[in-house]
Enzyme design. Structure first.
Site, PDB file in Angstrom:
ATOM      1  N   ASP A  11       0.889  -1.164   0.000  1.00 48.70           N
ATOM      2  CA  ASP A  11       0.000   0.000   0.000  1.00 48.70           C
ATOM      3  C   ASP A  11       0.928   1.215   0.000  1.00 48.70           C
ATOM      4  OD1 ASP A  11      -1.578   2.158   0.763  1.00 48.70           O
ATOM      5  OD2 ASP A  11      -2.661   1.048   2.322  1.00 48.70           O
ATOM      6  N   TYR A 233       0.972  -0.048  15.064  1.00 45.71           N
ATOM      7  CA  TYR A 233      -0.037  -0.217  14.016  1.00 45.71           C
ATOM      8  C   TYR A 233       0.205   0.738  12.850  1.00 45.71           C
ATOM      9  CZ  TYR A 233      -4.310  -0.514  11.418  1.00 45.71           C
ATOM     10  OH  TYR A 233      -5.204  -0.693  10.403  1.00 45.71           O
ATOM     11  N   LYS A 236      -3.121  -2.689   7.837  1.00 40.73           N
ATOM     12  CA  LYS A 236      -3.192  -4.146   7.838  1.00 40.73           C
ATOM     13  C   LYS A 236      -2.258  -4.764   6.806  1.00 40.73           C
ATOM     14  CE  LYS A 236      -5.122  -6.304  11.046  1.00 40.73           C
ATOM     15  NZ  LYS A 236      -4.239  -7.048  11.939  1.00 40.73           N
ATOM     16  N   SER A 247      -4.730 -31.044 -13.071  1.00 41.22           N
ATOM     17  CA  SER A 247      -3.765 -32.121 -13.363  1.00 41.22           C
ATOM     18  C   SER A 247      -2.915 -32.505 -12.154  1.00 41.22           C
ATOM     19  CB  SER A 247      -2.821 -31.716 -14.497  1.00 41.22           C
ATOM     20  OG  SER A 247      -3.552 -31.291 -15.602  1.00 41.22           O
TER      21      SER A 247
HETATM   22  P1  13P Z   1      -5.044  -0.743   4.939  1.00 39.67           P
HETATM   23  O1  13P Z   1      -4.092  -1.715   5.563  1.00 39.67           O
HETATM   24  O2  13P Z   1      -5.771  -1.328   3.782  1.00 39.67           O
HETATM   25  O3  13P Z   1      -4.370   0.549   4.625  1.00 39.67           O
HETATM   26  O4  13P Z   1      -6.188  -0.477   5.999  1.00 39.67           O
HETATM   27  C1  13P Z   1      -6.012   0.469   6.980  1.00 39.67           C
HETATM   28  C2  13P Z   1      -7.227   0.577   7.818  1.00 39.67           C
HETATM   29  O5  13P Z   1      -7.142   0.343   8.991  1.00 39.67           O
HETATM   30  C3  13P Z   1      -8.485   0.962   7.186  1.00 39.67           C
HETATM   31  O6  13P Z   1      -9.535   1.130   8.127  1.00 39.67           O
HETATM   32 MG    MG Z   2      -4.096   2.000   3.339  1.00 40.42          MG
HETATM   33 MG    MG Z   3      -4.915  -2.231   2.159  1.00 39.87          MG
HETATM   34 MG    MG Z   4      -2.573  -2.598   4.468  1.00 42.58          MG
END
Ligand code: 13P
Ligand code: MG
Ligand code: MG
Ligand code: MG
Ligand code: 13P
Length: 370
Positions: A11, A233, A236, A247
């Site tokens: 990202d 954090y 994600k 196959s």
């Molecule tokens: P991403 O990891 O997709 O940037 O998500 C961050 C997030 O917490 C969105 O609410």
């Molecule tokens: Mg993001």
């Molecule tokens: Mg993301």
């Molecule tokens: Mg992410």
């Protein structure tokens, strides 16, 4: 000669918020990879997107963990970050946690799924890409593809894989791994992989007796955990996976069938909520409701001497409409819980979000109960 498929994602900026990848980022990435293809570094490539994650699918002859290929991915993400910066996209450079490339992109923020294989006479390959979730989201579907006879008819009726598969499971807290054979050790393996925030399936291998070499994975999943790299954090992990099919392996439809559940995964809204994983078309992989629900797309290819013939947008099939409808119902139901578990993640998993800072401020207010 063998071919290596590398699916590397990051990202590098969302548009708007954490919703999607701006077309200019895709263009920037395509320019970089086209250059690399012309120079002979890559055999072929595709640039794709799932939610706010930029996905680089590359084929080459230089094997897994190749510094040149990882370096190329890193440079491509850096170039896309520059584009994102120019457009003031949200969280530009979000997943690029290191300042400089140091030989291998693992542990630097991006997610990596790579396999070096001997291309078969016909080599169907599926690239799965998820947003708003974590690597453990693949445990259930990968298990079902390669070990559940109620999902994969071939486990029962195809002599070429009636003997099952071997799973490489990682303990991502202790940084250990174990090989487990299915069906023999299925119950033991489920004891581990049911705990999907800690134990994740990293690879699947054919067993002795298969026409597919045991040294070559038939599935591989990215397992990078961003909080372990960043120490806090930062969004994600939004995992990816590569799965080979047909196959001696599950048929295409057996590979896709596990996604007809809309199973619950972690990672929705601020990486802190559980919700259903919704399979969707490329065009609809823009999570907006409460930044979700979590998405998965599937890009299907045939390999031809390392070239990607495709993609076919595999969840763009009305046969997946019912699961999408179900995911919407689950979404309403889960959302009604607001800040309550199990919509919100349990305390232990909130450790890697911003919640502990809120709890710190309350600490002094607590007194002993009678
Ligand atoms: P991403 O990891 O997709 O940037 O998500 C961050 C997030 O917490 C969105 O609410
Ligand atoms: Mg993001
Ligand atoms: Mg993301
Ligand atoms: Mg992410
Ligand atoms: P085809 O006869 O269309 O190749 O199908 C084979 C198969 O096993 C599909 O699941």
């Amino acid at each position: 000669t063998k071919i290596t498929i590398s699916l590397i994602k990051a990202d590098v900026g969302g548009y708007p918020g954490h919703c999607s990848v701006h077309p200019e980022l895709i263009k920037t990435a395509e320019e970089k990879l086209e250059e690399a293809k012309k120079s002979g570094c890559l055999v072929d490539y595709r640039v794709m997107a799932c939610g706010d994650d930029l996905e680089l699918l590359m084929s080459h002859r230089t094997g897994c963990d190749c510094g040149d290929i990882h370096g190329l991915a890193w440079e491509t993400f850096e170039a896309a970050t520059e584009t994102a910066k120019g457009l003031k996209l949200y969280g530009y450079g979000q997943d690029l946690l290191a300042d400089a490339f140091s030989g291998n992109i693992k542990g630097m923020g991006p997610g990596v799924a790579e396999m070096e294989i001997t291309e078969r006479t016909a080599e169907p390959i599926i690239a799965f890409m998820m947003d708003k979730t974590e690597p453990g989201a693949f445990n259930l579907p990968i298990f079902k593809m390669f070990a559940d006879p109620f999902n994969t008819a071939g486990l029962i009726i195809d002599p070429s894989f009636h003997h099952g598969f071997t799973f490489e499971v990682w303990d991502i807290l202790e940084h250990k791994k174990v090989l487990m054979n299915c069906p023999e050790e299925m119950y033991d393996m489920l004891a581990l992989i049911g705990a999907k925030s800690r134990y994740v399936i990293k690879r699947v291998f054919a067993k002795p007796g298969s026409k597919i070499p045991q040294s070559e994975p038939v599935a591989v999943i990215s397992t990078e955990k961003l909080y372990q790299t960043a120490g806090k954090y930062v969004g994600k992990d939004d995992p990816v996976a590569l799965v080979r099919s047909q196959s001696g392996l599950p048929a295409l439809g057996e590979v896709l069938e596990p996604f007809s559940i809309g199973h619950l995964v972690s990672g929705w809204m601020r990486g802190s909520h559980n919700g259903p994983l919704m399979p969707c078309s490329f065009d609809t992989a823009h999570p907006t409701r409460f930044d979700g629900p979590p998405r998965v797309i599937a890009a299907g290819f045939q390999l031809a001497e390392g070239k990607f013939v495709g993609p076919v947008d595999l969840f763009n099939d009305l046969a997946f409409d019912r699961v999408r409808q179900r995911c919407l119902e689950i979404t309403d139901y889960m959302r009604a819980h607001g800040p309550f578990e199990p919509h919100r993640l349990p305390m232990e998993e909130m450790e890697y979000t911003t919640l502990p800072h809120v709890m710190d401020c309350l600490r002094d207010r607590f007194v002993d109960t009678e």
